[in-house]
Design an enzyme around this catalytic site. Structure first.
Site, mmCIF file in Angstrom:
data_model
loop_
_atom_site.group_PDB
_atom_site.id
_atom_site.type_symbol
_atom_site.label_atom_id
_atom_site.label_comp_id
_atom_site.label_asym_id
_atom_site.label_seq_id
_atom_site.Cartn_x
_atom_site.Cartn_y
_atom_site.Cartn_z
ATOM 1 N N SER A 83 0.831 -1.206 0.000
ATOM 2 C CA SER A 83 0.000 0.000 0.000
ATOM 3 C C SER A 83 0.867 1.257 0.000
ATOM 4 C CB SER A 83 -0.946 -0.010 1.199
ATOM 5 O OG SER A 83 -0.191 0.038 2.367
ATOM 6 N N GLY A 84 0.212 2.369 -0.317
ATOM 7 C CA GLY A 84 0.924 3.645 -0.385
ATOM 8 C C GLY A 84 0.826 4.226 -1.783
ATOM 9 N N SER A 85 1.373 5.434 -1.949
ATOM 10 C CA SER A 85 1.205 6.124 -3.230
ATOM 11 C C SER A 85 1.983 5.448 -4.364
ATOM 12 C CB SER A 85 1.616 7.594 -3.095
ATOM 13 O OG SER A 85 2.951 7.680 -2.665
ATOM 14 N N ASP B 27 5.668 -3.834 -2.955
ATOM 15 C CA ASP B 27 5.299 -2.804 -1.978
ATOM 16 C C ASP B 27 6.314 -1.662 -2.021
ATOM 17 O OD1 ASP B 27 3.958 -1.487 0.029
ATOM 18 O OD2 ASP B 27 4.226 -3.035 1.542
ATOM 19 N N ALA C 150 8.232 1.647 0.303
ATOM 20 C CA ALA C 150 8.924 1.731 1.597
ATOM 21 C C ALA C 150 9.150 3.196 1.930
ATOM 22 C CB ALA C 150 10.261 0.997 1.540
ATOM 23 N N LYS D 282 8.900 0.678 7.031
ATOM 24 C CA LYS D 282 7.606 0.830 6.384
ATOM 25 C C LYS D 282 6.564 1.221 7.433
ATOM 26 C CE LYS D 282 6.239 -2.226 3.579
ATOM 27 N NZ LYS D 282 5.642 -1.050 2.903
ATOM 28 N N GLY D 283 5.404 1.619 6.947
ATOM 29 C CA GLY D 283 4.323 1.939 7.885
ATOM 30 C C GLY D 283 3.873 3.376 7.847
ATOM 31 N N GLU E 234 1.078 -5.561 5.820
ATOM 32 C CA GLU E 234 2.160 -5.642 4.824
ATOM 33 C C GLU E 234 3.134 -6.767 5.189
ATOM 34 O OE1 GLU E 234 2.013 -0.959 3.416
ATOM 35 O OE2 GLU E 234 3.471 -1.559 4.910
ATOM 36 N N LYS F 109 14.048 7.613 -0.931
ATOM 37 C CA LYS F 109 13.885 6.587 0.118
ATOM 38 C C LYS F 109 15.187 5.856 0.456
ATOM 39 C CE LYS F 109 9.434 7.344 -0.030
ATOM 40 N NZ LYS F 109 8.462 6.381 -0.413
HETATM 41 C C1 5RP Z 1 2.401 1.983 4.088
HETATM 42 C C2 5RP Z 1 3.793 1.824 3.627
HETATM 43 C C3 5RP Z 1 4.168 2.455 2.331
HETATM 44 O O1 5RP Z 1 4.650 1.474 1.476
HETATM 45 C C4 5RP Z 1 5.226 3.492 2.595
HETATM 46 O O2 5RP Z 1 4.713 4.425 3.525
HETATM 47 C C5 5RP Z 1 5.640 4.204 1.307
HETATM 48 O O3 5RP Z 1 4.572 4.987 0.847
HETATM 49 P P1 5RP Z 1 4.661 5.887 -0.455
HETATM 50 O O4 5RP Z 1 4.775 4.951 -1.605
HETATM 51 O O5 5RP Z 1 3.362 6.650 -0.433
HETATM 52 O O6 5RP Z 1 5.845 6.792 -0.330
HETATM 53 O O7 5RP Z 1 4.626 1.226 4.261
HETATM 54 O O8 5RP Z 1 2.211 1.452 5.372
#
Ligand code: 5RP
Length: 219
Positions: free
Chosen positions: A28-30, A81, A83, A94-95, A103, A121
């Site tokens: 999950s996440g953008s 996923d 991170a 993550k989180g 996850e 990241k």
């Molecule tokens: C969600 C996560 C996401 O993978 C992490 O926060 C990265 O998010 P984004 O792709 O929006 O930068 O761990 O719990």
């Protein structure tokens, strides 16, 4: 190049690891939202997906992709996923989206963990730029916070956030995580902690970084 374009590049490059007739693990996440959109182009080639958050589940359905429960599968070929931080050993924090527990559960089902990120990241030491999310049973919030302070961290309650599992999140800054495996185990042993956002016991297998020069794959 803007961050969203780099996220899209990493997401698009992850499609090469999706095998026909498989069920794909989706985080999950953008960045993962970009992956879900890209995966939509393969909807007729895959069996479906297992999602790590209710939000990803809804987006997968919008793409016409069937969503299976983690209980319905005995394993997954890949898990894709994002991170919040990734180190050179492919360990992650993550989180940021509060979905860390699910996850970790879906990642544990997969043969290959493919982490899709942009250059912002990448860190040498986990905890350098991002506060470590810890999912906590609500009644244990204060005692877990005191324990995290005793361990050298500065926990902050993420106001107004309830995880998909009905729990709360403490974001812990000032942890320099020199030994991620030991730290992950130690924090998971604190009574009241459901999961912490260190993904070191099960690091990623492949990192795909969206960069201004295109997607770079680190195997
Ligand atoms: C969600 C996560 C996401 O993978 C992490 O926060 C990265 O998010 P984004 O792709 O929006 O930068 O761990 O719990």
């Amino acid at each position: 190049m803007d961050q969203l374009t780099m996220k899209k590049q990493a997401a698009q490059a992850a499609l090469q690891y999706v095998k026909p007739d498989t069920i794909v693990g989706v985080g999950s996440g953008s960045t993962v939202n970009c992956f879900i959109e890209a995966l939509g182009t393969m909807r007729n080639q895959i069996k479906g997906a297992v999602a790590a958050s209710k939000n990803s589940e809804a987006l997968l359905r919008e793409q016409g992709i069937e969503v299976f429960s983690a209980n319905d599968v005995s394993g997954l070929d890949i898990y894709v996923d994002g991170a919040d931080e990734v180190n050179p050993q492919k360990m992650m924090i993550k989180g940021g989206g509060a979905a860390l527990t699910r996850e970790k559960i879906v990642a544990a089902l997969a043969k290959k963990f493919i982490c899709i990120v942009d250059t912002s990241k990448q860190v040498d030491v986990l905890g350098s730029t991002f506060a470590l999310p810890v999912e906590v049973i609500p009644m244990a919030r204060s005692q877990v916070a005191r324990k995290l302070v005793a361990l050298g961290g500065s926990p902050e309650y993420r106001e107004g956030v309830v995880t998909d599992n009905g729990n709360v999140i403490l974001d812990v800054s000032h942890f320099k995580i020199m030994n991620p495996v030991e730290m992950e185990k130690e924090l998971n042993n604190v009574a009241g902690v459901v999961t912490n956002g260190i993904f070191a016991l099960r690091p990623a297998d492949i990192i795909i970084v969206g960069t201004p020069d295109g997607a770079k794959i680190i195997e």
